[in-house]
Design a protein around this motif. Structure first.
Motif, PDB file in Angstrom:
ATOM      1  N   PRO A 195      -1.737  -4.723   1.886  1.00  0.00           N
ATOM      2  CA  PRO A 195      -1.059  -4.253   3.100  1.00  0.00           C
ATOM      3  C   PRO A 195       0.196  -5.087   3.376  1.00  0.00           C
ATOM      4  O   PRO A 195       0.240  -6.285   3.082  1.00  0.00           O
ATOM      5  N   ASP A 196       1.218  -4.426   3.931  1.00  0.00           N
ATOM      6  CA  ASP A 196       2.468  -5.137   4.222  1.00  0.00           C
ATOM      7  C   ASP A 196       2.579  -5.571   5.676  1.00  0.00           C
ATOM      8  O   ASP A 196       3.586  -6.143   6.097  1.00  0.00           O
ATOM      9  N   GLY A 197       1.526  -5.284   6.472  1.00  0.00           N
ATOM     10  CA  GLY A 197       1.529  -5.719   7.866  1.00  0.00           C
ATOM     11  C   GLY A 197       2.081  -4.712   8.841  1.00  0.00           C
ATOM     12  O   GLY A 197       2.040  -4.933  10.058  1.00  0.00           O
ATOM     13  N   LEU A 198       2.610  -3.599   8.340  1.00  0.00           N
ATOM     14  CA  LEU A 198       3.133  -2.557   9.215  1.00  0.00           C
ATOM     15  C   LEU A 198       2.153  -1.381   9.264  1.00  0.00           C
ATOM     16  O   LEU A 198       1.418  -1.139   8.310  1.00  0.00           O
ATOM     17  N   GLU A 199       2.185  -0.662  10.372  1.00  0.00           N
ATOM     18  CA  GLU A 199       1.411   0.575  10.448  1.00  0.00           C
ATOM     19  C   GLU A 199       2.090   1.627   9.581  1.00  0.00           C
ATOM     20  O   GLU A 199       3.294   1.553   9.313  1.00  0.00           O
ATOM     21  N   ARG A 200       1.337   2.616   9.147  1.00  0.00           N
ATOM     22  CA  ARG A 200       1.888   3.619   8.232  1.00  0.00           C
ATOM     23  C   ARG A 200       3.072   4.379   8.838  1.00  0.00           C
ATOM     24  O   ARG A 200       3.986   4.797   8.118  1.00  0.00           O
ATOM     25  N   TRP A 201       3.068   4.527  10.163  1.00  0.00           N
ATOM     26  CA  TRP A 201       4.119   5.305  10.808  1.00  0.00           C
ATOM     27  C   TRP A 201       5.377   4.491  11.093  1.00  0.00           C
ATOM     28  O   TRP A 201       6.413   5.045  11.485  1.00  0.00           O
ATOM     29  N   GLU A 202       5.336   3.186  10.908  1.00  0.00           N
ATOM     30  CA  GLU A 202       6.491   2.346  11.247  1.00  0.00           C
ATOM     31  C   GLU A 202       7.594   2.464  10.198  1.00  0.00           C
ATOM     32  O   GLU A 202       7.352   2.735   9.027  1.00  0.00           O
ATOM     33  N   ASP A 203       8.826   2.228  10.641  1.00  0.00           N
ATOM     34  CA  ASP A 203      10.020   2.417   9.817  1.00  0.00           C
ATOM     35  C   ASP A 203      10.203   1.251   8.846  1.00  0.00           C
ATOM     36  O   ASP A 203      10.530   0.142   9.249  1.00  0.00           O
ATOM     37  N   ARG A 204      10.013   1.523   7.571  1.00  0.00           N
ATOM     38  CA  ARG A 204      10.175   0.479   6.560  1.00  0.00           C
ATOM     39  C   ARG A 204      11.615   0.310   6.103  1.00  0.00           C
ATOM     40  O   ARG A 204      11.897  -0.533   5.254  1.00  0.00           O
ATOM     41  N   MET A 241       1.146 -10.804   4.003  1.00  0.00           N
ATOM     42  CA  MET A 241       0.845 -10.725   2.577  1.00  0.00           C
ATOM     43  C   MET A 241       0.428 -12.031   1.900  1.00  0.00           C
ATOM     44  O   MET A 241      -0.369 -12.007   0.954  1.00  0.00           O
ATOM     45  N   PRO A 242       0.939 -13.204   2.309  1.00  0.00           N
ATOM     46  CA  PRO A 242       0.505 -14.427   1.626  1.00  0.00           C
ATOM     47  C   PRO A 242      -1.008 -14.622   1.623  1.00  0.00           C
ATOM     48  O   PRO A 242      -1.600 -14.901   0.574  1.00  0.00           O
ATOM     49  N   ALA A 243      -1.642 -14.475   2.773  1.00  0.00           N
ATOM     50  CA  ALA A 243      -3.095 -14.655   2.834  1.00  0.00           C
ATOM     51  C   ALA A 243      -3.819 -13.599   2.009  1.00  0.00           C
ATOM     52  O   ALA A 243      -4.832 -13.892   1.358  1.00  0.00           O
ATOM     53  N   LYS A 244      -3.301 -12.378   2.027  1.00  0.00           N
ATOM     54  CA  LYS A 244      -3.908 -11.296   1.252  1.00  0.00           C
ATOM     55  C   LYS A 244      -3.793 -11.563  -0.247  1.00  0.00           C
ATOM     56  O   LYS A 244      -4.710 -11.258  -1.020  1.00  0.00           O
ATOM     57  N   LEU A 245      -2.675 -12.150  -0.658  1.00  0.00           N
ATOM     58  CA  LEU A 245      -2.502 -12.474  -2.080  1.00  0.00           C
ATOM     59  C   LEU A 245      -3.472 -13.558  -2.510  1.00  0.00           C
ATOM     60  O   LEU A 245      -4.058 -13.496  -3.601  1.00  0.00           O
ATOM     61  N   VAL A 246      -3.659 -14.554  -1.659  1.00  0.00           N
ATOM     62  CA  VAL A 246      -4.629 -15.616  -1.963  1.00  0.00           C
ATOM     63  C   VAL A 246      -6.020 -15.002  -2.159  1.00  0.00           C
ATOM     64  O   VAL A 246      -6.723 -15.328  -3.124  1.00  0.00           O
ATOM     65  N   GLU A 247      -6.409 -14.117  -1.260  1.00  0.00           N
ATOM     66  CA  GLU A 247      -7.727 -13.470  -1.366  1.00  0.00           C
ATOM     67  C   GLU A 247      -7.847 -12.687  -2.675  1.00  0.00           C
ATOM     68  O   GLU A 247      -8.884 -12.742  -3.356  1.00  0.00           O
ATOM     69  N   LEU A 248      -6.802 -11.960  -3.036  1.00  0.00           N
ATOM     70  CA  LEU A 248      -6.836 -11.145  -4.248  1.00  0.00           C
ATOM     71  C   LEU A 248      -6.967 -12.023  -5.488  1.00  0.00           C
ATOM     72  O   LEU A 248      -7.772 -11.731  -6.385  1.00  0.00           O
ATOM     73  N   GLU A 301       0.817  -1.218   0.000  1.00  0.00           N
ATOM     74  CA  GLU A 301       0.000   0.000   0.000  1.00  0.00           C
ATOM     75  C   GLU A 301       0.852   1.270   0.000  1.00  0.00           C
ATOM     76  O   GLU A 301       0.555   2.231  -0.718  1.00  0.00           O
ATOM     77  N   VAL A 302       1.906   1.273   0.795  1.00  0.00           N
ATOM     78  CA  VAL A 302       2.765   2.458   0.869  1.00  0.00           C
ATOM     79  C   VAL A 302       3.480   2.686  -0.452  1.00  0.00           C
ATOM     80  O   VAL A 302       3.534   3.806  -0.976  1.00  0.00           O
ATOM     81  N   THR A 303       4.034   1.618  -1.024  1.00  0.00           N
ATOM     82  CA  THR A 303       4.730   1.735  -2.305  1.00  0.00           C
ATOM     83  C   THR A 303       3.770   2.139  -3.417  1.00  0.00           C
ATOM     84  O   THR A 303       4.105   2.954  -4.278  1.00  0.00           O
ATOM     85  N   HIS A 304       2.574   1.574  -3.413  1.00  0.00           N
ATOM     86  CA  HIS A 304       1.562   1.898  -4.423  1.00  0.00           C
ATOM     87  C   HIS A 304       1.265   3.398  -4.425  1.00  0.00           C
ATOM     88  O   HIS A 304       1.185   4.033  -5.493  1.00  0.00           O
ATOM     89  N   LYS A 305       1.144   3.965  -3.233  1.00  0.00           N
ATOM     90  CA  LYS A 305       0.853   5.396  -3.133  1.00  0.00           C
ATOM     91  C   LYS A 305       2.001   6.224  -3.697  1.00  0.00           C
ATOM     92  O   LYS A 305       1.791   7.223  -4.407  1.00  0.00           O
ATOM     93  N   LYS A 307      12.131  -5.980  10.562  1.00  0.00           N
ATOM     94  CA  LYS A 307      10.722  -5.792  10.903  1.00  0.00           C
ATOM     95  C   LYS A 307       9.842  -5.915   9.657  1.00  0.00           C
ATOM     96  O   LYS A 307       8.793  -6.561   9.682  1.00  0.00           O
ATOM     97  N   GLN A 308      10.285  -5.286   8.558  1.00  0.00           N
ATOM     98  CA  GLN A 308       9.483  -5.332   7.343  1.00  0.00           C
ATOM     99  C   GLN A 308       9.381  -6.759   6.793  1.00  0.00           C
ATOM    100  O   GLN A 308       8.310  -7.201   6.380  1.00  0.00           O
ATOM    101  N   THR A 309      10.499  -7.478   6.799  1.00  0.00           N
ATOM    102  CA  THR A 309      10.500  -8.853   6.289  1.00  0.00           C
ATOM    103  C   THR A 309       9.527  -9.727   7.063  1.00  0.00           C
ATOM    104  O   THR A 309       8.737 -10.481   6.473  1.00  0.00           O
ATOM    105  N   GLU A 310       9.573  -9.649   8.385  1.00  0.00           N
ATOM    106  CA  GLU A 310       8.679 -10.462   9.209  1.00  0.00           C
ATOM    107  C   GLU A 310       7.219 -10.082   8.998  1.00  0.00           C
ATOM    108  O   GLU A 310       6.351 -10.950   8.896  1.00  0.00           O
ATOM    109  N   ALA A 311       6.942  -8.782   8.906  1.00  0.00           N
ATOM    110  CA  ALA A 311       5.561  -8.323   8.725  1.00  0.00           C
ATOM    111  C   ALA A 311       4.995  -8.783   7.385  1.00  0.00           C
ATOM    112  O   ALA A 311       3.841  -9.229   7.303  1.00  0.00           O
ATOM    113  N   ILE A 312       5.807  -8.696   6.343  1.00  0.00           N
ATOM    114  CA  ILE A 312       5.362  -9.133   5.012  1.00  0.00           C
ATOM    115  C   ILE A 312       5.020 -10.617   5.033  1.00  0.00           C
ATOM    116  O   ILE A 312       3.976 -11.038   4.513  1.00  0.00           O
TER     117      ILE A 312
END
Length: 463
Positions: A68-77, A91-98, A42-46, A82-87
């Motif tokens: 969504p990447d699993g992080l809050e918008r204010w968190e340090d990407r 994201m896997p379940a979100k990709l399946v849904e999409l 979402e952040v990259t898309h914007k 942190k980003q790797t673990e959140a993704i």
């Protein structure tokens, strides 16, 4: 056959150097009538869509979506652990849904997932959903070969099971491939020990997924890395993937480009300008930033310097006292530049670069010699190519205090530009790289074979 039935997903890792080449590849597919759903976080898309001005370049066959990447918008990407673990958790379940939603609502179902290898979990999702898949690597082939050789590196005692180097002994994956310092393995030089362990485990999972894909596509050229492609024939070159190679404008930037610098370049003598850009991740401390500024001043040459938001640890970028008055119009500073256009400009003499692979390819493709200032990940291996193998550039080295001094910058720039060997080598390398993507070139053949594979599978499915 109804070409609308060919529908692929492309999903890059959420970093500038990953998004741009995969988006360029996606545009190549679109030009062949293949529908692409391009998925960013979402952040990259914007960021990408806010700087994407040439929307008409993407036909109805390209759609940009986000997850969504699993992080809050204010968190340090920039915290890669942190980003790797959140993704991985989100994201896997979100990709399946999409994919399920697309397959239900769209006339053309997803029939292939093209995933950045750093997002290897997406390949597992595709496998579980019985969707064909292809791996995409935006960096050098030797960096990918190192990743895929993780078990050999463990068995040979070069690193432990957490990816942490065990010694400083330089090694080669084959006798003819570039030498690698263990500390410069891409996952071993991106942060602290905890980050290395987390990212390495992600790499291991990605490697397991990659080896089961039918295609491992690499944004490189056989001419640039012939020994690596020969030793790892499963890797297929399809690069350099540059918008300039198809006479188009580059898309996927995270920051707006300041094209006014091109007018400034028009006013400079041929082969006179030092171009300085460090990509999207490099961070300099204030002392080093000021040393760089003074070094550019000492060269007494015109320079175009990209000082992006966040390039220093300080909230506000601070230049040496009186700096702007002293350099005057000889220096042009912008927050982001149309880099491919800059590097193709006849006034540019050299490229002071962090040696990210995209920047490396863009410099090579335009025959521009390099000053190398790598920051992390694969950039140190790219420096080895430039300085030791291609010999189209020089390395900047830190002093005992860990600083690249102004005097060294001046000295190395003078050395680079006073010897024609570097420019001659750069021009020879340019011809080799460009030949790969021409009709009949090795990269062009691989790209066409991949596209034909997609179409053949579709024909089989629709028959």
């Amino acid at each position: 056959m109804n070409m609308e039935k060919i529908h692929v997903i492309a999903i890059p890792y959420p970093a500038q150097g990953h998004v741009i080449p995969l988006l360029e590849f996606a545009q190549r597919l679109v030009k062949h009538g293949i529908k692409v759903t391009f998925i960013n976080t979402e952040v990259t898309h914007k960021l990408v869509t806010s700087t994407w001005l040439e929307k008409d370049d993407f036909s109805d066959l390209m759609q940009m979506v986000s997850l969504p990447d699993g992080l809050e918008r204010w968190e340090d990407r920039n915290d890669l652990a942190k980003q790797t673990e959140a993704i991985f958790q989100t994201m896997p379940a979100k990709l399946v849904e999409l994919i399920k939603t697309i397959n239900k609502e769209d006339d053309s179902k997803i029939t292939c997932v093209i995933a950045d290898i750093s997002m290897g979990w997406a390949l597992h999702v595709a496998e579980n959903m019985e969707i064909r898949r292809a791996s995409f690597w935006p960096a050098s082939a030797v960096a990918l070969a190192s990743l895929l050789s993780f078990q050999t590196l463990i068995d040979d005692g070069i690193m432990n099971h957490d990816g942490v180097p065990l010694n400083d002994n330089i090694f080669q994956l084959s006798p003819t491939m570039p030498p690698i310092k263990p500390a410069n393995l891409s996952w071993a030089c991106i942060g602290d020990l905890a980050t290395t362990k987390i990212v390495f485990q992600a790499i291991v999972e990605a490697a397991k997924a990659v080896i089961k894909t039918e295609w491992i596509l690499c944004n490189s050229s056989h001419h640039l890395e012939s020994e690596t492609f020969s030793h790892f024939p499963q890797l297929l070159s399809i690069g350099p993937l540059l918008a300039s190679n198809r006479l188009a404008k580059q898309a996927g930037h995270f920051w707006p480009e300041d094209s006014t610098c091109l007018t400034w370049l028009d006013q400079q003598p041929a082969c006179s300008v030092i171009y300085i850009a460090f990509g999207s991740f490099t961070i300099l401390d204030q002392a080093q930033f000021e040393e760089l500024a003074l070094g550019l001043e000492l060269t007494n040459r015109p320079f175009l310097w990209v000082v992006r938001p966040g390039i220093t640890k300080e909230t506000t970028v601070t230049y040496p006292e009186g700096y702007m008055d002293r350099v005057g119009s000889r220096g042009r500073i912008v927050s982001w530049a149309p880099q491919q256009k800059v590097l193709s400009h006849p006034s540019v003499a050299c490229f002071l670069s962090h040696c990210g692979w995209n920047s490396t390819l863009e410099g090579v493709n335009n025959g521009v010699p390099f000053m190398c200032w790598p920051y992390f990940a694969d950039q140190f291996q790219n420096e080895t190519y430039i300085c030791d193998i291609w010999e189209n550039g020089l390395a900047l080295k830190k002093n005992k205090g860990g600083v690249i001094t102004a005097e060294q910058i001046k000295s190395k720039v003078n050395q680079l530009l006073s010897h024609t060997t570097f420019k001659d080598n750069a021009l020879a390398l340019k011809e080799k790289a460009v030949s790969s993507i021409r009709n009949g070139g090795s990269s062009e053949k691989n790209l066409n074979n991949f596209i034909q594979w997609i179409k053949e599978k579709e024909n089989h499915l629709s028959s």
